[in-house]
Enzyme design. Structure first.
Site, PDB file in Angstrom:
ATOM      1  CB  SER A 145       0.914  17.331   0.026  1.00 40.59           C
ATOM      2  OG  SER A 145       1.295  18.561  -1.044  1.00 40.59           O
ATOM      3  CE1 TYR A 158       4.557  17.806   3.474  1.00 48.67           C
ATOM      4  CE2 TYR A 158       3.863  18.464   0.858  1.00 48.67           C
ATOM      5  CZ  TYR A 158       3.618  18.024   2.500  1.00 48.67           C
ATOM      6  OH  TYR A 158       2.208  17.959   3.397  1.00 48.67           O
TER       7      TYR A 158
HETATM    8  N1  LIG Z   1      -1.517  21.541   6.170  1.00 47.98           N
HETATM    9  C1  LIG Z   1      -1.638  21.317   4.469  1.00 47.98           C
HETATM   10  O1  LIG Z   1      -1.788  22.433   4.053  1.00 47.98           O
HETATM   11  C2  LIG Z   1      -1.396  20.396   4.192  1.00 47.98           C
HETATM   12  C3  LIG Z   1      -1.905  20.254   2.546  1.00 47.98           C
HETATM   13  C4  LIG Z   1      -1.301  19.013   2.346  1.00 47.98           C
HETATM   14  C5  LIG Z   1      -0.846  17.892   3.273  1.00 47.98           C
HETATM   15  N2  LIG Z   1      -0.915  17.935   4.493  1.00 47.98           N
HETATM   16  C6  LIG Z   1      -0.670  16.736   4.753  1.00 47.98           C
HETATM   17  O2  LIG Z   1      -1.943  16.358   5.768  1.00 47.98           O
HETATM   18  C7  LIG Z   1      -1.114  16.091   7.193  1.00 47.98           C
HETATM   19  C8  LIG Z   1      -1.602  16.578   8.799  1.00 47.98           C
HETATM   20  O3  LIG Z   1      -0.497  17.827   8.441  1.00 47.98           O
HETATM   21  P1  LIG Z   1      -1.434  19.236   9.101  1.00 47.98           P
HETATM   22  O4  LIG Z   1      -1.346  20.307   8.462  1.00 47.98           O
HETATM   23  O5  LIG Z   1      -2.009  18.776   9.844  1.00 47.98           O
HETATM   24  O6  LIG Z   1       0.227  19.303  10.157  1.00 47.98           O
HETATM   25  P2  LIG Z   1       0.202  20.240  11.710  1.00 47.98           P
HETATM   26  O7  LIG Z   1      -0.911  20.502  12.238  1.00 47.98           O
HETATM   27  O8  LIG Z   1       1.237  20.535  11.384  1.00 47.98           O
HETATM   28  O9  LIG Z   1       0.355  18.687  12.818  1.00 47.98           O
HETATM   29  C9  LIG Z   1       1.110  18.202  12.532  1.00 47.98           C
HETATM   30  C10 LIG Z   1       0.663  16.337  12.940  1.00 47.98           C
HETATM   31  O10 LIG Z   1       1.675  15.567  13.102  1.00 47.98           O
HETATM   32  C11 LIG Z   1       1.942  14.968  14.338  1.00 47.98           C
HETATM   33  N3  LIG Z   1       3.325  15.036  13.572  1.00 47.98           N
HETATM   34  C12 LIG Z   1       4.772  15.811  13.551  1.00 47.98           C
HETATM   35  N4  LIG Z   1       5.635  15.179  12.761  1.00 47.98           N
HETATM   36  C13 LIG Z   1       5.912  14.100  13.591  1.00 47.98           C
HETATM   37  C14 LIG Z   1       6.316  12.674  14.218  1.00 47.98           C
HETATM   38  N5  LIG Z   1       7.506  13.010  13.871  1.00 47.98           N
HETATM   39  N6  LIG Z   1       6.061  11.532  14.501  1.00 47.98           N
HETATM   40  C15 LIG Z   1       4.377  11.670  14.547  1.00 47.98           C
HETATM   41  N7  LIG Z   1       4.207  12.925  15.057  1.00 47.98           N
HETATM   42  C16 LIG Z   1       4.110  13.410  14.252  1.00 47.98           C
HETATM   43  C17 LIG Z   1       1.766  15.935  15.337  1.00 47.98           C
HETATM   44  O11 LIG Z   1       2.305  15.491  16.937  1.00 47.98           O
HETATM   45  P3  LIG Z   1       2.314  16.597  17.970  1.00 47.98           P
HETATM   46  O12 LIG Z   1       1.363  18.096  17.728  1.00 47.98           O
HETATM   47  O13 LIG Z   1       2.504  16.089  19.108  1.00 47.98           O
HETATM   48  O14 LIG Z   1       4.033  17.473  17.369  1.00 47.98           O
HETATM   49  C18 LIG Z   1       0.538  16.899  14.526  1.00 47.98           C
HETATM   50  O15 LIG Z   1      -0.460  15.589  15.587  1.00 47.98           O
HETATM   51  C19 LIG Z   1       0.833  15.518   6.714  1.00 47.98           C
HETATM   52  O16 LIG Z   1       1.360  14.514   6.488  1.00 47.98           O
HETATM   53  C20 LIG Z   1       0.799  16.701   6.028  1.00 47.98           C
HETATM   54  O17 LIG Z   1       1.874  16.437   5.132  1.00 47.98           O
HETATM   55  C21 LIG Z   1      -1.223  19.082   4.631  1.00 47.98           C
END
Ligand SMILES: NC(=O)c1ccc[n+]([C@@H]2O[C@H](COP(=O)([O-])OP(=O)(O)OC[C@H]3O[C@@H](n4cnc5c(N)ncnc54)[C@H](OP(=O)(O)O)[C@@H]3O)[C@@H](O)[C@H]2O)c1
Length: 250
Positions: A145, A158
């Protein structure tokens, strides 16, 4: 006949993981994606990939439960054999995760431990469990991130665990290098997903104003870079952290 290149993407049911699964399929990779609680959304991603001519399957995974990873590896081995008639993986994307906004003053030990198990311990032990299945020349991408670079109030644990994951990325690259396995991390800025409840209008406007390119990111912006790293387009990129943030607070 060419052998399939199959990648595991954790958290592939929505957000960045789902976009990455679709991007991989467009690049000719087959996909095993995982979901935590939203099986239906994972099935939708699998169906979309199948409709576009690719091949995918979904498995349940709780990334916070390292005791389940031996069983998860067996499930992956089962799918590889039954669906593809294969034994090896071409890649792993450690993407699954959730967020938490809470200042350091009020973070509980349980919240700290939960974030640690999802963002650092989980990727460590899942990679350990799956690495015997990785073929020579496979690629691993860990989701970090931009909060590791820009201190953002409310996300300290985080960001600290994501920082640990960036360090772990270099160690994985070192230890797996003799098997020609490349390991990189990708650090998104603010991306329009459901993470932490999603972005409200005012917060999105603020983030866009702090970004050189004047907008927040879309899941596909990140997916394209992960796709590059998983394929030969990224064949000489190793042990790097690549920020994908449109020039956030520069
Ligand atoms: N969005 C941002 O701004 C951002 C920025 C920097 C980094 N990131 C990183 O990018 C990655 C993806 O984030 P995203 O924004 O795409 O999130 P998201 O839309 O909230 O999707 C989260 C995904 O992770 C799964 N998940 C959540 N908790 C879990 C657990 N305990 N065990 C297994 N799977 C789990 C969810 O499964 P279900 O659908 O089944 O719940 C979903 O597929 C993360 O590592 C996040 O920290 C995101």
């Amino acid at each position: 006949m060419n052998q399939a290149n199959i990648v595991v993407i954790t958290g592939g049911s929505r957000g960045i993981g789902a976009a990455t699964a679709l991007e991989c399929a467009r690049r000719g990779l087959d996909v095993i994606l995982t979901y935590h609680s939203q099986a239906q959304r994972a099935d939708q991603v699998v169906r979309r990939i199948t409709q576009e001519g690719g091949k995918a399957a979904a498995l349940q995974l709780d990334i916070s439960d390292a005791t389940s990873f031996t069983g998860f590896r067996s499930a992956v081995e089962g799918l590889l054999a039954d669906v593809w008639g294969m034994t090896e993986l071409a890649g792993l994307v450690n993407n699954a995760g959730h967020g938490l906004f809470n200042p350091i003053a009020t973070v509980s030990e349980a919240q700290f431990d939960s974030l640690m198990s999802v963002h650092l311990k989980g990727p460590f032990f899942l990679t350990q469990a799956l690495q015997p299945l990785m073929r020579q020349g496979a690629a691993i991408v860990n989701l970090s991130s931009a909060t590791t670079r820009v201190a953002t109030p409310g996300v300290a644990p985080y960001a600290a665990f994501k920082g640990g994951l960036e360090v772990l990325t270099r160690y994985m690259a070192k230890e797996f290098g003799e098997r020609r396995i490349r390991v990189n991390s990708v650090a998104p800025g603010a991306i329009r997903t459901e993470l932490g409840g999603g972005l409200n209008k005012d917060f999105e406007a603020l983030l866009a104003s702090q970004t050189a390119l004047g907008r927040v990111g879309e899941p596909e912006d990140v997916a394209r870079v992960i796709g590059m790293l998983l394929t030969d387009d990224g064949a000489w990129v190793n042990a790097q952290n690549i920020e994908v943030a449109g020039g956030y607070i520069i």
